[in-house]
Design a protein around this motif. Structure first.
Motif, PDB file in Angstrom:
ATOM      1  N   ARG A 197     -13.148  -3.850  25.228  1.00 19.56           N
ATOM      2  CA  ARG A 197     -13.243  -4.505  24.167  1.00 19.56           C
ATOM      3  C   ARG A 197     -14.395  -3.979  23.441  1.00 19.56           C
ATOM      4  NH1 ARG A 197     -12.759 -10.259  27.474  1.00 19.56           N
ATOM      5  NH2 ARG A 197     -13.589 -11.082  25.195  1.00 19.56           N
ATOM      6  N   LEU A 198     -15.530  -3.857  23.958  1.00 18.34           N
ATOM      7  CA  LEU A 198     -16.773  -3.581  23.146  1.00 18.34           C
ATOM      8  C   LEU A 198     -16.718  -2.447  22.224  1.00 18.34           C
ATOM      9  CD1 LEU A 198     -19.301  -4.710  25.925  1.00 18.34           C
ATOM     10  CD2 LEU A 198     -18.763  -5.870  23.671  1.00 18.34           C
ATOM     11  N   MET A 199     -15.759  -1.399  22.641  1.00 25.40           N
ATOM     12  CA  MET A 199     -15.666  -0.004  21.702  1.00 25.40           C
ATOM     13  C   MET A 199     -15.795  -0.350  20.366  1.00 25.40           C
ATOM     14  SD  MET A 199     -13.198   2.548  23.824  1.00 25.40           S
ATOM     15  CE  MET A 199     -13.866   4.110  22.955  1.00 25.40           C
ATOM     16  N   SER A 200     -14.751  -1.316  19.935  1.00 22.14           N
ATOM     17  CA  SER A 200     -14.592  -1.628  18.433  1.00 22.14           C
ATOM     18  C   SER A 200     -15.920  -2.644  17.937  1.00 22.14           C
ATOM     19  CB  SER A 200     -13.170  -2.431  18.268  1.00 22.14           C
ATOM     20  OG  SER A 200     -13.243  -3.675  19.067  1.00 22.14           O
ATOM     21  N   LEU A 201     -16.869  -3.007  18.653  1.00 22.23           N
ATOM     22  CA  LEU A 201     -17.736  -4.029  18.269  1.00 22.23           C
ATOM     23  C   LEU A 201     -19.119  -3.524  18.515  1.00 22.23           C
ATOM     24  CD1 LEU A 201     -18.091  -6.752  17.587  1.00 22.23           C
ATOM     25  CD2 LEU A 201     -17.881  -7.442  20.132  1.00 22.23           C
ATOM     26  N   LEU A 202     -19.638  -2.674  19.419  1.00 19.32           N
ATOM     27  CA  LEU A 202     -21.102  -2.601  19.447  1.00 19.32           C
ATOM     28  C   LEU A 202     -21.578  -1.314  18.437  1.00 19.32           C
ATOM     29  CD1 LEU A 202     -21.895  -3.348  23.212  1.00 19.32           C
ATOM     30  CD2 LEU A 202     -22.986  -4.272  21.271  1.00 19.32           C
ATOM     31  N   PRO A 203     -20.604  -0.149  18.319  1.00 23.70           N
ATOM     32  CA  PRO A 203     -21.394   0.858  17.658  1.00 23.70           C
ATOM     33  C   PRO A 203     -21.378   0.613  16.190  1.00 23.70           C
ATOM     34  CG  PRO A 203     -19.765   1.805  19.417  1.00 23.70           C
ATOM     35  CD  PRO A 203     -19.680   0.264  19.265  1.00 23.70           C
ATOM     36  N   PRO A 204     -22.372   1.226  15.328  1.00 20.06           N
ATOM     37  CA  PRO A 204     -22.134   0.949  14.080  1.00 20.06           C
ATOM     38  C   PRO A 204     -21.154   1.222  12.993  1.00 20.06           C
ATOM     39  CG  PRO A 204     -24.312   1.935  14.948  1.00 20.06           C
ATOM     40  CD  PRO A 204     -23.318   2.097  15.937  1.00 20.06           C
ATOM     41  N   ILE A 205     -20.464   2.292  13.766  1.00 23.88           N
ATOM     42  CA  ILE A 205     -19.197   2.815  12.960  1.00 23.88           C
ATOM     43  C   ILE A 205     -17.943   2.524  13.728  1.00 23.88           C
ATOM     44  CG2 ILE A 205     -18.231   4.896  11.699  1.00 23.88           C
ATOM     45  CD1 ILE A 205     -20.729   5.985  11.184  1.00 23.88           C
ATOM     46  N   HIS A 206     -16.922   2.158  13.335  1.00 23.88           N
ATOM     47  CA  HIS A 206     -15.514   1.813  14.315  1.00 23.88           C
ATOM     48  C   HIS A 206     -14.554   2.707  13.608  1.00 23.88           C
ATOM     49  CE1 HIS A 206     -12.148  -0.854  15.408  1.00 23.88           C
ATOM     50  NE2 HIS A 206     -12.226   0.365  16.236  1.00 23.88           N
ATOM     51  N   VAL A 207     -13.996   3.656  14.186  1.00 20.10           N
ATOM     52  CA  VAL A 207     -12.910   4.575  13.733  1.00 20.10           C
ATOM     53  C   VAL A 207     -11.697   3.929  14.415  1.00 20.10           C
ATOM     54  CG1 VAL A 207     -12.055   6.767  13.517  1.00 20.10           C
ATOM     55  CG2 VAL A 207     -14.457   6.538  13.349  1.00 20.10           C
ATOM     56  N   VAL A 208     -10.844   3.719  13.514  1.00 21.45           N
ATOM     57  CA  VAL A 208      -9.422   3.151  14.386  1.00 21.45           C
ATOM     58  C   VAL A 208      -8.112   3.788  13.709  1.00 21.45           C
ATOM     59  CG1 VAL A 208      -9.578   1.295  12.580  1.00 21.45           C
ATOM     60  CG2 VAL A 208      -8.117   1.010  14.831  1.00 21.45           C
ATOM     61  N   LEU A 209      -7.333   4.158  14.672  1.00 23.10           N
ATOM     62  CA  LEU A 209      -5.980   5.046  14.400  1.00 23.10           C
ATOM     63  C   LEU A 209      -5.034   3.919  14.500  1.00 23.10           C
ATOM     64  CD1 LEU A 209      -6.449   7.924  17.081  1.00 23.10           C
ATOM     65  CD2 LEU A 209      -7.602   7.759  14.699  1.00 23.10           C
ATOM     66  N   VAL A 210      -4.257   4.102  13.489  1.00 19.97           N
ATOM     67  CA  VAL A 210      -3.230   3.226  13.525  1.00 19.97           C
ATOM     68  C   VAL A 210      -1.854   4.026  13.019  1.00 19.97           C
ATOM     69  CG1 VAL A 210      -3.512   2.132  11.222  1.00 19.97           C
ATOM     70  CG2 VAL A 210      -1.931   0.910  12.834  1.00 19.97           C
ATOM     71  N   ASP A 211      -0.720   3.748  13.639  1.00 20.70           N
ATOM     72  CA  ASP A 211       0.450   4.569  13.301  1.00 20.70           C
ATOM     73  C   ASP A 211       1.117   3.953  11.950  1.00 20.70           C
ATOM     74  OD1 ASP A 211       2.967   5.823  13.439  1.00 20.70           O
ATOM     75  OD2 ASP A 211       3.166   5.718  15.388  1.00 20.70           O
ATOM     76  N   LYS A 212       1.310   4.929  11.019  1.00 20.64           N
ATOM     77  CA  LYS A 212       1.910   4.098   9.966  1.00 20.64           C
ATOM     78  C   LYS A 212       3.329   3.432  10.188  1.00 20.64           C
ATOM     79  CE  LYS A 212       2.915   5.549   4.999  1.00 20.64           C
ATOM     80  NZ  LYS A 212       2.860   6.709   4.044  1.00 20.64           N
ATOM     81  N   ALA A 213       4.006   3.916  10.944  1.00 15.43           N
ATOM     82  CA  ALA A 213       5.356   3.478  11.405  1.00 15.43           C
ATOM     83  C   ALA A 213       5.043   1.926  11.938  1.00 15.43           C
ATOM     84  CB  ALA A 213       6.137   4.073  12.212  1.00 15.43           C
TER      85      ALA A 213
END
Lengths: 217, 479
Positions: A143-159
């Motif tokens: 959970r905390l990966m998307s919350l604590l670091p100042p930059i959040h990189v997220v991959l989403v499949d276009k489909a």
């Protein structure tokens, strides 16, 4: 002796019964061909950086983006497919150091709270209406990966970009089994508590970078 | 922490607020901004009408089955590994929270924004028992530093401008220089609170919706402090009123479309946090223990009256206060209690009693703006009128403190009025007398004085309508 629970429930149950209204018709909007345009426009309006990239090229694109920001430590999920791909691609050439989130938070706290500058996670799907990413944290991608670091990189499949929350909840039958935690993320952390002036990165990430993975552009 | 007065003095406080140009400017600017942002979100009237009808129905359905849904919620949460507690009063709820913290040996608590914990005065209770609770929502953090209570349920420090906040930060945060730059002020709060999150033994939060079907607690926010408070510490305690329950997970979607758009004119909040249990084996983060405290505090009594129960549909968006001609001029602190504005004017007297908050339903022009913007169609003006009636009704039992506003002089006055209007003879004699002598009455006559204090004295016509009609040849058909 009766408990607070019993007293509250018995008061509620003693109240006159009331009729249950039906749920009137309502449908969330549909975007058809314009889905990606809407998704991108909403996220950009929320101050996110949205890039479309092919499945083969995203690790290189990300390397270039993060180099431009001077990032030298990136938190990643070593056991996910995306994590393995990143580790493989960044093994050669100059790249930020990859820090695996592979132990419980109790052992990783200082690293997550103060050290890593960015984290890479995947999203289960994207929601066009509101420009939201559906995060479904797992033991491999906590959970905390998307919350604590100042930059959040997220991959989403276009489909996997859908029209609305109502749509994705229904088609994926969320009610059949919710995870410990599910989160919708719709931009970097922000506040307007001081004179309604927008400021970013108050407690969560200051920057949200969305990599939409599709066929080569 | 400011402890609120147990009786309201709306009139007195309103006079002070109205004469405070800085406060009025702060509210005017903020409310104008919130109103125009909301209006932009609901420019499609058809969409608004359909969405709002759905939202109102979803809340009404949940209330129609409230006791069963609470039992279902408890069963689901328990199966998910969450411990559920019930509290009839705020004192009980405070004791429950304290006991959970003490059992866990927790000394430091980080808090996400929660109006129910404001209703409980939880921070003061914890402080008195040696536990330090730090607010982490930027607005709540600011007012905690200032030793104040929130003046708005969504934007707690809306009554302050950046100069006041800059002065406060420079005085109260170590090493913080004076700056009016909002980015720098925000960064200062991030820095000051970062270690408070990491050090906290427990996180306390509110709840926006509790889904009975799946045992899911839904929390919305923009800053990330809510997620941190509910994810980083080893213990999470969520506190909610018993009315926040929903039947189905699908019901969340329309309400999530209504709430942030009504509140701040945002299409969605940055984070929608859905919690269904504590950390499972193998998971690397999340609290190991999750508790939910269900607070009644008078809500079950409100629920027993089918008309007044509509109060409990509220999703706490604050659109009613943002659009209230009274609230926007006097601000939240004028209301003395936790919930200000139109929703407060109907909720507070029912929770605290008409005997101590009976002036609140009168702090309204009944203009109807609140009902027009309410995303779940609470008929606030009707409920204000109902509470005014309950306050003076001699046998009122529907509301705590009912009948307490009854006065002999007023009852006699209205009794006389009724007699006058129900007897043609008395009516004619009275209007004749008032036509002849009414204008001789001095403005300071008892009862008339209340009117003439701020208005000019009405002028009585020399001839009544009856007389004028008769002169023109109309006759009363009295058979």
């Amino acid at each position: 002796m009766t408990s607070a629970r019993d007293r509250i429930l018995s008061r509620l149950k003693s109240a006159p019964r009331r009729t249950m209204p039906e749920r009137p018709d309502w449908a969330a909007p549909r975007y058809g061909e314009g889905r990606m345009t809407q998704f991108r426009a909403m996220l950009e309006a929320a101050h996110a950086d949205v890039r479309e990239v092919s499945a083969a090229e995203w690790p290189e694109l990300l390397r270039a983006i993060l180099a431009g920001k001077g990032v030298d430590q990136v938190l990643f999920a070593p056991a996910t497919a995306a994590g393995r791909k990143l580790a493989e691609a960044w093994a050669t050439g100059e790249a930020p150091r990859l820090v695996p989130y592979d132990r419980p938070i109790e052992e990783m706290k200082p690293v997550l709270v103060h050290e890593v500058q960015a984290a890479v996670t995947t999203a289960r799907s994207g929601i066009a209406q509101t420009g939201s990413l559906v995060l479904w944290p797992t033991p491999d991608e906590p959970r905390l990966m998307s919350l604590l670091p100042p930059i959040h990189v997220v991959l989403v499949d276009k489909a996997r970009i859908v029209d609305s929350l109502a749509d994705t909840m229904a088609t994926e039958a969320w009610a059949g089994g919710m995870p410990t935690n599910a989160v919708l993320v719709s931009g970097p952390s922000k506040t307007a508590d001081i004179e309604q002036t927008l400021a970013y990165g108050v407690h969560g990430p200051k920057e949200l970078i969305v990599l939409v993975i599709g066929e080569a552009a | 922490m400011a402890v609120e007065a147990r009786t309201s003095d709306f009139g007195g406080k309103a006079r002070v607020a109205l004469n405070d140009p800085k406060l009025r400017a702060n509210f005017r600017r903020a409310m104008d901004g919130l109103m125009s942002k909301r209006a932009a979100q609901f420019s499609d009237k058809e969409e608004w009408t359909a969405l709002r009808a759905r939202g109102a129905a979803v809340r009404a359905r949940a209330l129609a089955r409230l006791p069963e849904l609470l039992e279902q919620l408890e069963a689901k949460l328990t199966a998910n590994g969450v411990t559920v507690h019930w509290a009839e009063t705020t004192a009980e709820a405070n004791a429950v929270v304290l006991e959970i913290l003490q059992k866990a040996g927790a000394r430091r608590v980080i808090k996400g924004k929660s109006m129910v914990t404001e209703e409980m005065h939880l921070n003061a209770h914890l402080e008195a028992n040696g536990i330090r609770a730090v607010e982490s929502d930027l607005g709540e953090y600011i007012i905690q530093l200032a030793g104040q209570a929130p003046s708005h349920i969504v934007m707690p420090c809306i009554h302050m401008n950046k100069v006041e906040i800059a002065e406060l930060f420079a005085a109260r945060i170590e090493g913080q220089p004076y700056t009016e730059n909002v980015d720098e002020l925000t960064a200062a709060a991030r820095k000051a609170l970062r270690d408070r999150f990491a050090d906290a033994d427990a996180g306390i939060s509110g709840v926006n919706f509790a889904v009975a079907e799946t045992g899911t607690l839904v929390l919305i926010e923009n800053e990330g402090n809510g997620r941190l408070s509910t994810t980083l510490p080893p213990l999470h305690i969520a506190v909610t009123g018993i009315e926040k329950v929903l039947e189905k997970l699908d019901d969340v979607a329309p309400l999530l479309s209504l709430l942030p758009r009504s509140a701040t004119g945002q299409v969605v909040t940055t984070y929608v946090n859905m919690i269904s249990g504590p950390r499972k084996p193998g998971e690397k983060d999340g609290p190991k223990e999750v508790h939910l405290v269900l607070l009644d505090n008078g809500r079950s009594r409100v629920f027993c009256d089918t008309e007044l129960a509509d109060t409990l549909r509220c999703i706490r968006c604050a659109a009613c206060m943002n659009h209230c001609p009274v609230y926007t001029r006097v601000g939240g602190h004028t209301y003395s209690f936790t919930y200000p504005g139109p929703i407060g004017k109907i909720l507070t007297p029912q929770i605290e009693g008409l005997d101590c908050a009976g002036d609140q339903p009168h702090a309204s022009t009944l203009c109807g703006a609140c009902a027009e913007v309410c995303p779940v169609q609470i008929p606030i003006p009707d409920l204000l009128a109902r509470l005014r009636t309950e306050a003076v009704h001699p046998t009122s039992i529907a509301v705590k403190g009912g009948g307490s506003g009854r006065s002999l002089a007023e009852s006699l006055g209205w009794g006389g009025w009724t007699a006058l209007y129900s007897s043609p003879l008395i009516y004619r004699i009275s209007t004749r007398l008032l036509g002849l002598f009414g204008n001789l009455m001095p403005a300071c006559t008892p009862m008339l004085r209340e009117w003439t204090r701020i208005r000019s004295k009405p002028k009585f016509a020399a001839k009544s309508l009856h007389e004028l009609a008769r002169e023109r040849g109309f006759s009363n058909d009295e058979r």
